[in-house]
Design a protein around this motif. Structure first.
Motif, PDB file in Angstrom:
ATOM      1  N   LEU A 173      34.866  36.205  45.580  1.00 24.83           N
ATOM      2  CA  LEU A 173      34.599  35.027  44.753  1.00 24.83           C
ATOM      3  C   LEU A 173      33.738  33.982  45.448  1.00 24.83           C
ATOM      4  O   LEU A 173      33.028  33.224  44.784  1.00 24.83           O
ATOM      5  N   TYR A 174      33.787  33.908  46.789  1.00 28.55           N
ATOM      6  CA  TYR A 174      33.095  32.851  47.518  1.00 28.55           C
ATOM      7  C   TYR A 174      32.309  33.416  48.702  1.00 28.55           C
ATOM      8  O   TYR A 174      32.710  34.390  49.324  1.00 28.55           O
ATOM      9  N   GLU A 175      31.200  32.730  49.024  1.00 31.13           N
ATOM     10  CA  GLU A 175      30.405  33.113  50.181  1.00 31.13           C
ATOM     11  C   GLU A 175      31.131  32.789  51.484  1.00 31.13           C
ATOM     12  O   GLU A 175      31.012  33.495  52.480  1.00 31.13           O
ATOM     13  N   LYS A 216      30.163  32.694  44.531  1.00 35.43           N
ATOM     14  CA  LYS A 216      29.113  33.713  44.461  1.00 35.43           C
ATOM     15  C   LYS A 216      28.436  33.739  43.113  1.00 35.43           C
ATOM     16  O   LYS A 216      27.281  34.142  42.993  1.00 35.43           O
ATOM     17  N   SER A 217      29.142  33.301  42.081  1.00 38.21           N
ATOM     18  CA  SER A 217      28.532  33.190  40.762  1.00 38.21           C
ATOM     19  C   SER A 217      28.175  31.725  40.525  1.00 38.21           C
ATOM     20  O   SER A 217      29.035  30.915  40.174  1.00 38.21           O
ATOM     21  N   SER A 218      26.914  31.374  40.753  1.00 39.95           N
ATOM     22  CA  SER A 218      26.498  29.979  40.620  1.00 39.95           C
ATOM     23  C   SER A 218      26.513  29.510  39.176  1.00 39.95           C
ATOM     24  O   SER A 218      26.650  28.322  38.894  1.00 39.95           O
ATOM     25  N   SER A 219      26.367  30.451  38.238  1.00 36.58           N
ATOM     26  CA  SER A 219      26.338  30.064  36.820  1.00 36.58           C
ATOM     27  C   SER A 219      27.733  29.735  36.298  1.00 36.58           C
ATOM     28  O   SER A 219      27.890  28.896  35.408  1.00 36.58           O
ATOM     29  N   LYS A 220      28.749  30.368  36.865  1.00 31.04           N
ATOM     30  CA  LYS A 220      30.116  30.134  36.400  1.00 31.04           C
ATOM     31  C   LYS A 220      31.087  30.280  37.564  1.00 31.04           C
ATOM     32  O   LYS A 220      31.612  31.363  37.822  1.00 31.04           O
ATOM     33  N   PRO A 221      31.335  29.166  38.296  1.00 34.37           N
ATOM     34  CA  PRO A 221      32.273  29.220  39.423  1.00 34.37           C
ATOM     35  C   PRO A 221      33.639  29.707  38.965  1.00 34.37           C
ATOM     36  O   PRO A 221      34.036  29.500  37.816  1.00 34.37           O
ATOM     37  N   PRO A 222      34.379  30.372  39.826  1.00 31.36           N
ATOM     38  CA  PRO A 222      35.684  30.908  39.428  1.00 31.36           C
ATOM     39  C   PRO A 222      36.664  29.810  39.037  1.00 31.36           C
ATOM     40  O   PRO A 222      36.794  28.795  39.725  1.00 31.36           O
TER      41      PRO A 222
END
Length: 326
Positions: free
Chosen positions: A37-39, A64-70
Protein backbone atom coordinates in the motif's frame (compact mmCIF):
# COMPACT_ATOMS: atom_id res chain seq x y z
CA UNK A 1 -1.97 5.08 22.32
CA UNK A 2 0.09 2.67 24.45
CA UNK A 3 -2.23 -0.21 23.63
CA UNK A 4 -5.23 1.49 25.27
CA UNK A 5 -7.21 2.73 22.24
CA UNK A 6 -9.77 -0.08 22.46
CA UNK A 7 -9.93 -0.67 26.20
CA UNK A 8 -12.76 1.78 26.94
CA UNK A 9 -16.18 2.59 25.50
CA UNK A 10 -19.37 0.55 25.25
CA UNK A 11 -17.64 -2.60 23.94
CA UNK A 12 -14.04 -2.53 25.21
CA UNK A 13 -11.47 -5.00 23.94
CA UNK A 14 -8.81 -6.81 25.91
CA UNK A 15 -5.39 -5.87 24.49
CA UNK A 16 -2.84 -7.63 26.71
CA UNK A 17 0.84 -6.79 26.46
CA UNK A 18 2.92 -8.90 24.11
CA UNK A 19 6.12 -10.78 24.95
CA UNK A 20 9.10 -9.79 22.73
CA UNK A 21 9.00 -12.89 20.51
CA UNK A 22 5.32 -12.33 19.66
CA UNK A 23 5.82 -8.60 19.21
CA UNK A 24 8.65 -9.00 16.69
CA UNK A 25 6.80 -11.69 14.78
CA UNK A 26 3.61 -9.62 14.49
CA UNK A 27 5.56 -6.42 13.75
CA UNK A 28 7.33 -7.97 10.77
CA UNK A 29 4.10 -9.57 9.57
CA UNK A 30 2.25 -6.23 9.66
CA UNK A 31 5.09 -4.48 7.83
CA UNK A 32 4.81 -7.02 5.02
CA UNK A 33 1.05 -6.50 4.83
CA UNK A 34 1.44 -2.72 4.47
CA UNK A 35 4.23 -2.69 1.88
CA UNK A 36 1.77 -3.23 -1.03
CA UNK A 37 0.00 0.00 0.00
CA UNK A 38 2.86 2.43 0.71
CA UNK A 39 6.31 3.23 -0.66
CA UNK A 40 7.69 3.81 2.84
CA UNK A 41 6.84 1.48 5.73
CA UNK A 42 8.91 1.14 8.90
CA UNK A 43 8.88 0.82 12.68
CA UNK A 44 11.07 2.99 14.94
CA UNK A 45 13.89 1.21 16.76
CA UNK A 46 12.46 -0.15 19.99
CA UNK A 47 13.38 1.12 23.43
CA UNK A 48 16.06 -0.95 25.20
CA UNK A 49 15.39 -3.73 27.71
CA UNK A 50 11.65 -3.96 27.16
CA UNK A 51 10.18 -7.21 28.44
CA UNK A 52 6.74 -6.63 26.90
CA UNK A 53 4.99 -4.37 24.39
CA UNK A 54 1.61 -2.69 24.57
CA UNK A 55 1.17 -2.05 20.85
CA UNK A 56 2.91 -1.97 17.48
CA UNK A 57 3.80 1.44 16.00
CA UNK A 58 4.22 1.65 12.23
CA UNK A 59 5.07 4.73 10.16
CA UNK A 60 3.93 4.88 6.52
CA UNK A 61 4.32 7.43 3.73
CA UNK A 62 3.66 7.90 0.00
CA UNK A 63 0.68 5.71 -0.98
CA UNK A 64 1.50 3.64 -4.05
CA UNK A 65 -1.79 4.61 -5.62
CA UNK A 66 -1.56 8.39 -5.94
CA UNK A 67 -5.03 8.64 -7.48
CA UNK A 68 -6.74 6.91 -4.55
CA UNK A 69 -4.77 6.57 -1.28
CA UNK A 70 -5.78 3.53 0.79
CA UNK A 71 -8.71 4.13 3.10
CA UNK A 72 -8.71 2.95 6.69
CA UNK A 73 -11.02 0.12 5.62
CA UNK A 74 -8.54 -1.08 3.01
CA UNK A 75 -5.73 -0.98 5.58
CA UNK A 76 -7.93 -2.85 8.04
CA UNK A 77 -8.67 -5.48 5.41
CA UNK A 78 -4.94 -5.96 4.67
CA UNK A 79 -4.21 -6.30 8.38
CA UNK A 80 -7.28 -8.50 9.05
CA UNK A 81 -8.32 -6.00 11.73
CA UNK A 82 -11.70 -6.35 13.43
CA UNK A 83 -11.99 -2.77 14.67
CA UNK A 84 -10.71 0.73 13.82
CA UNK A 85 -10.10 3.67 16.14
CA UNK A 86 -9.49 7.20 14.85
CA UNK A 87 -9.22 10.64 16.46
CA UNK A 88 -10.34 13.67 14.40
CA UNK A 89 -7.35 15.62 13.14
CA UNK A 90 -4.86 12.88 14.01
CA UNK A 91 -2.59 11.21 11.47
CA UNK A 92 -2.60 7.99 13.50
CA UNK A 93 -5.19 5.24 13.11
CA UNK A 94 -5.36 2.29 15.49
CA UNK A 95 -6.37 -1.20 14.37
CA UNK A 96 -7.34 -4.15 16.56
CA UNK A 97 -6.05 -7.50 15.31
CA UNK A 98 -6.84 -10.90 16.81
CA UNK A 99 -4.25 -11.93 19.39
CA UNK A 100 -2.67 -15.21 18.18
CA UNK A 101 -3.88 -18.32 19.98
CA UNK A 102 -6.01 -16.37 22.44
CA UNK A 103 -9.76 -15.97 22.11
CA UNK A 104 -11.30 -12.61 23.00
CA UNK A 105 -7.92 -10.88 23.06
CA UNK A 106 -6.48 -8.44 20.53
CA UNK A 107 -3.32 -6.63 19.44
CA UNK A 108 -3.33 -2.89 18.82
CA UNK A 109 -1.46 -1.68 15.73
CA UNK A 110 -1.01 2.10 15.32
CA UNK A 111 -0.42 3.23 11.73
CA UNK A 112 0.89 6.79 11.46
CA UNK A 113 0.77 8.52 8.08
CA UNK A 114 3.76 10.84 7.59
CA UNK A 115 4.36 13.52 4.96
CA UNK A 116 7.15 12.34 2.63
CA UNK A 117 9.45 15.16 3.76
CA UNK A 118 9.31 14.14 7.43
CA UNK A 119 9.08 10.32 7.21
CA UNK A 120 12.77 9.57 7.81
CA UNK A 121 13.05 12.28 10.46
CA UNK A 122 10.04 10.98 12.39
CA UNK A 123 11.42 7.45 12.18
CA UNK A 124 14.70 8.77 13.62
CA UNK A 125 13.07 10.96 16.28
CA UNK A 126 10.74 8.23 17.56
CA UNK A 127 13.47 5.60 17.86
CA UNK A 128 14.81 4.29 21.19
CA UNK A 129 11.77 5.18 23.28
CA UNK A 130 12.62 7.95 25.76
CA UNK A 131 15.98 8.86 24.23
CA UNK A 132 14.82 12.20 22.83
CA UNK A 133 13.11 13.13 26.08
CA UNK A 134 16.58 12.92 27.64
CA UNK A 135 18.44 14.61 24.79
CA UNK A 136 15.80 17.32 24.69
CA UNK A 137 16.72 18.37 28.22
CA UNK A 138 20.38 18.54 27.16
CA UNK A 139 19.89 20.78 24.11
CA UNK A 140 17.07 23.01 25.38
CA UNK A 141 19.28 25.44 27.39
CA UNK A 142 21.16 26.15 24.15
CA UNK A 143 18.00 27.20 22.31
CA UNK A 144 17.55 23.96 20.37
CA UNK A 145 14.36 21.87 20.20
CA UNK A 146 13.72 18.62 18.34
CA UNK A 147 10.12 17.66 17.55
CA UNK A 148 8.35 15.54 14.94
CA UNK A 149 9.03 18.19 12.27
CA UNK A 150 12.81 18.48 12.71
CA UNK A 151 15.52 20.24 14.71
CA UNK A 152 14.62 23.86 15.45
CA UNK A 153 16.43 26.90 16.77
CA UNK A 154 14.33 28.92 19.21
CA UNK A 155 14.63 32.69 18.81
CA UNK A 156 14.58 34.23 22.31
CA UNK A 157 13.13 37.57 21.22
CA UNK A 158 10.12 35.85 19.66
CA UNK A 159 9.55 32.70 21.74
CA UNK A 160 8.80 34.78 24.83
CA UNK A 161 5.59 35.93 23.12
CA UNK A 162 4.91 33.30 20.45
CA UNK A 163 6.60 29.90 20.88
CA UNK A 164 5.55 28.54 17.49
CA UNK A 165 6.80 31.53 15.50
CA UNK A 166 9.92 31.59 17.61
CA UNK A 167 11.05 28.21 16.24
CA UNK A 168 13.16 28.24 13.07
CA UNK A 169 13.72 24.89 11.33
CA UNK A 170 17.38 23.99 10.98
CA UNK A 171 17.27 20.49 9.45
CA UNK A 172 15.45 17.19 9.11
CA UNK A 173 18.61 15.23 8.31
CA UNK A 174 19.30 12.78 11.17
CA UNK A 175 23.05 12.35 10.53
CA UNK A 176 23.53 16.13 10.45
CA UNK A 177 21.88 16.46 13.84
CA UNK A 178 23.93 13.65 15.37
CA UNK A 179 27.12 15.17 13.98
CA UNK A 180 26.26 18.57 15.45
CA UNK A 181 25.60 16.96 18.84
CA UNK A 182 28.79 14.91 18.66
CA UNK A 183 26.93 11.57 18.67
CA UNK A 184 27.81 8.44 16.70
CA UNK A 185 25.25 7.68 13.94
CA UNK A 186 26.37 4.03 13.77
CA UNK A 187 25.52 3.59 17.45
CA UNK A 188 22.18 5.32 16.98
CA UNK A 189 21.28 3.06 14.06
CA UNK A 190 21.17 -0.04 16.26
CA UNK A 191 19.06 -0.93 19.32
CA UNK A 192 20.80 -0.17 22.61
CA UNK A 193 21.79 -3.26 24.58
CA UNK A 194 20.39 -1.78 27.78
CA UNK A 195 18.92 1.36 29.26
CA UNK A 196 22.29 2.04 30.90
CA UNK A 197 24.02 2.01 27.50
CA UNK A 198 21.44 4.50 26.25
CA UNK A 199 22.17 6.71 29.27
CA UNK A 200 25.87 6.63 28.37
CA UNK A 201 24.97 7.68 24.83
CA UNK A 202 23.09 10.70 26.18
CA UNK A 203 26.06 11.73 28.31
CA UNK A 204 28.29 11.42 25.22
CA UNK A 205 26.53 14.43 23.68
CA UNK A 206 29.15 17.17 23.50
CA UNK A 207 26.70 19.66 25.04
CA UNK A 208 25.69 17.49 27.99
CA UNK A 209 25.65 19.27 31.35
CA UNK A 210 24.55 17.36 34.43
CA UNK A 211 23.19 20.53 36.07
CA UNK A 212 20.44 20.65 33.43
CA UNK A 213 18.92 17.58 35.11
CA UNK A 214 18.76 18.87 38.68
CA UNK A 215 15.22 19.20 39.94
CA UNK A 216 15.55 22.98 40.26
CA UNK A 217 16.39 23.24 36.56
CA UNK A 218 13.68 20.90 35.25
CA UNK A 219 10.85 22.59 33.36
CA UNK A 220 7.16 21.71 33.69
CA UNK A 221 7.31 19.12 30.87
CA UNK A 222 10.37 17.50 32.46
CA UNK A 223 8.67 17.29 35.84
CA UNK A 224 5.72 15.66 34.12
CA UNK A 225 8.09 13.11 32.56
CA UNK A 226 9.53 12.42 35.99
CA UNK A 227 6.09 11.17 36.99
CA UNK A 228 5.06 9.44 33.77
CA UNK A 229 8.34 8.16 32.25
CA UNK A 230 10.26 5.77 34.48
CA UNK A 231 13.33 5.74 32.20
CA UNK A 232 13.59 9.54 32.50
CA UNK A 233 13.08 9.50 36.28
CA UNK A 234 15.69 6.80 36.81
CA UNK A 235 18.25 8.78 34.79
CA UNK A 236 17.72 11.91 36.90
CA UNK A 237 17.22 10.37 40.35
CA UNK A 238 19.35 7.23 40.20
CA UNK A 239 21.78 6.87 37.30
CA UNK A 240 23.32 10.34 37.29
CA UNK A 241 23.95 10.45 41.07
CA UNK A 242 25.45 6.93 40.90
CA UNK A 243 27.72 7.79 37.96
CA UNK A 244 29.12 11.20 38.86
CA UNK A 245 32.73 10.11 38.24
CA UNK A 246 31.88 8.57 34.87
CA UNK A 247 30.06 11.73 33.77
CA UNK A 248 32.88 14.03 34.90
CA UNK A 249 35.56 12.00 33.12
CA UNK A 250 33.77 11.98 29.78
CA UNK A 251 35.36 14.16 27.05
CA UNK A 252 33.56 17.46 27.29
CA UNK A 253 33.13 20.49 25.05
CA UNK A 254 35.09 23.27 26.78
CA UNK A 255 35.10 25.98 24.13
CA UNK A 256 34.20 29.41 25.51
CA UNK A 257 31.41 29.82 22.96
CA UNK A 258 29.35 27.15 24.70
CA UNK A 259 26.60 29.64 25.50
CA UNK A 260 23.14 30.02 23.97
CA UNK A 261 24.00 33.07 21.86
CA UNK A 262 27.11 31.40 20.49
CA UNK A 263 25.25 28.15 19.87
CA UNK A 264 22.70 30.15 17.89
CA UNK A 265 25.41 31.52 15.62
CA UNK A 266 26.95 28.06 15.23
CA UNK A 267 23.61 26.49 14.25
CA UNK A 268 22.76 29.27 11.79
CA UNK A 269 26.19 28.94 10.21
CA UNK A 270 26.04 25.12 10.14
CA UNK A 271 22.73 25.03 8.27
CA UNK A 272 22.95 28.30 6.34
CA UNK A 273 19.88 29.81 8.00
CA UNK A 274 21.26 33.26 8.82
CA UNK A 275 19.18 35.00 6.14
CA UNK A 276 15.94 33.28 7.20
CA UNK A 277 16.75 34.15 10.80
CA UNK A 278 17.16 37.83 9.93
CA UNK A 279 13.95 37.82 7.88
CA UNK A 280 12.01 36.21 10.75
CA UNK A 281 13.42 38.74 13.24
CA UNK A 282 12.74 41.64 10.87
CA UNK A 283 9.13 40.61 10.28
CA UNK A 284 8.56 40.16 14.00
CA UNK A 285 10.03 43.53 14.91
CA UNK A 286 8.01 45.29 12.20
CA UNK A 287 4.80 43.68 13.42
CA UNK A 288 5.63 44.62 16.99
CA UNK A 289 6.26 48.24 15.99
CA UNK A 290 2.97 48.33 14.10
CA UNK A 291 1.14 46.78 17.03
CA UNK A 292 2.77 49.21 19.45
CA UNK A 293 1.82 52.09 17.15
CA UNK A 294 -1.80 50.94 17.07
CA UNK A 295 -1.84 50.54 20.85
CA UNK A 296 -0.37 54.02 21.31
CA UNK A 297 -2.92 55.41 18.85
CA UNK A 298 -5.78 53.77 20.73
CA UNK A 299 -4.44 55.07 24.01
CA UNK A 300 -4.10 58.59 22.61
CA UNK A 301 -7.67 58.55 21.32
CA UNK A 302 -8.82 57.26 24.69
CA UNK A 303 -6.89 59.98 26.52
CA UNK A 304 -8.23 62.65 24.12
CA UNK A 305 -11.78 61.40 24.69
CA UNK A 306 -11.33 61.55 28.44
CA UNK A 307 -9.89 65.06 28.19
CA UNK A 308 -12.80 66.16 26.01
CA UNK A 309 -15.25 64.58 28.45
CA UNK A 310 -13.68 66.52 31.33
CA UNK A 311 -13.78 69.73 29.29
CA UNK A 312 -17.43 69.27 28.34
CA UNK A 313 -18.30 68.33 31.91
CA UNK A 314 -16.67 71.51 33.19
CA UNK A 315 -18.64 73.63 30.70
CA UNK A 316 -21.91 71.91 31.65
CA UNK A 317 -21.25 72.52 35.31
CA UNK A 318 -20.44 76.17 34.58
CA UNK A 319 -23.59 76.67 32.53
CA UNK A 320 -25.79 74.92 35.12
CA UNK A 321 -24.30 77.24 37.70
CA UNK A 322 -25.52 80.26 35.82
CA UNK A 323 -22.37 80.96 33.95
CA UNK A 324 -21.18 83.39 36.61
CA UNK A 325 -17.59 83.89 37.45
CA UNK A 326 -17.00 85.13 40.98
Amino acid sequence: MGGKAFTSGLTPLDTPRMPPELYYSLRDHCLCLLFPLYEEVATPIEAPSKTSYGDIDILVSQPKSSSKPPSTRIIAKNLSAIRIFTTPGSHTTSFALPYPNRSDAYVQVDVHLCPPETFHWQLFHQSHGDLWNLLGTTIRPFGLTANDAGLHLRIPEIEEFNRKRGMLLMTRQPDEVLDFLGLDPDVYAQPFESVEVMYEFVVACRFFRGESYTRDELRANDRKRMVQRDVYRRFVDEWLPANVTFVKTRPRETMPWLMREHMQEAALERWGKKEKFEIRIGEWRRERRELLGKQEGRQKRKDDALELEKYVGAWVNWLEGGGNVE
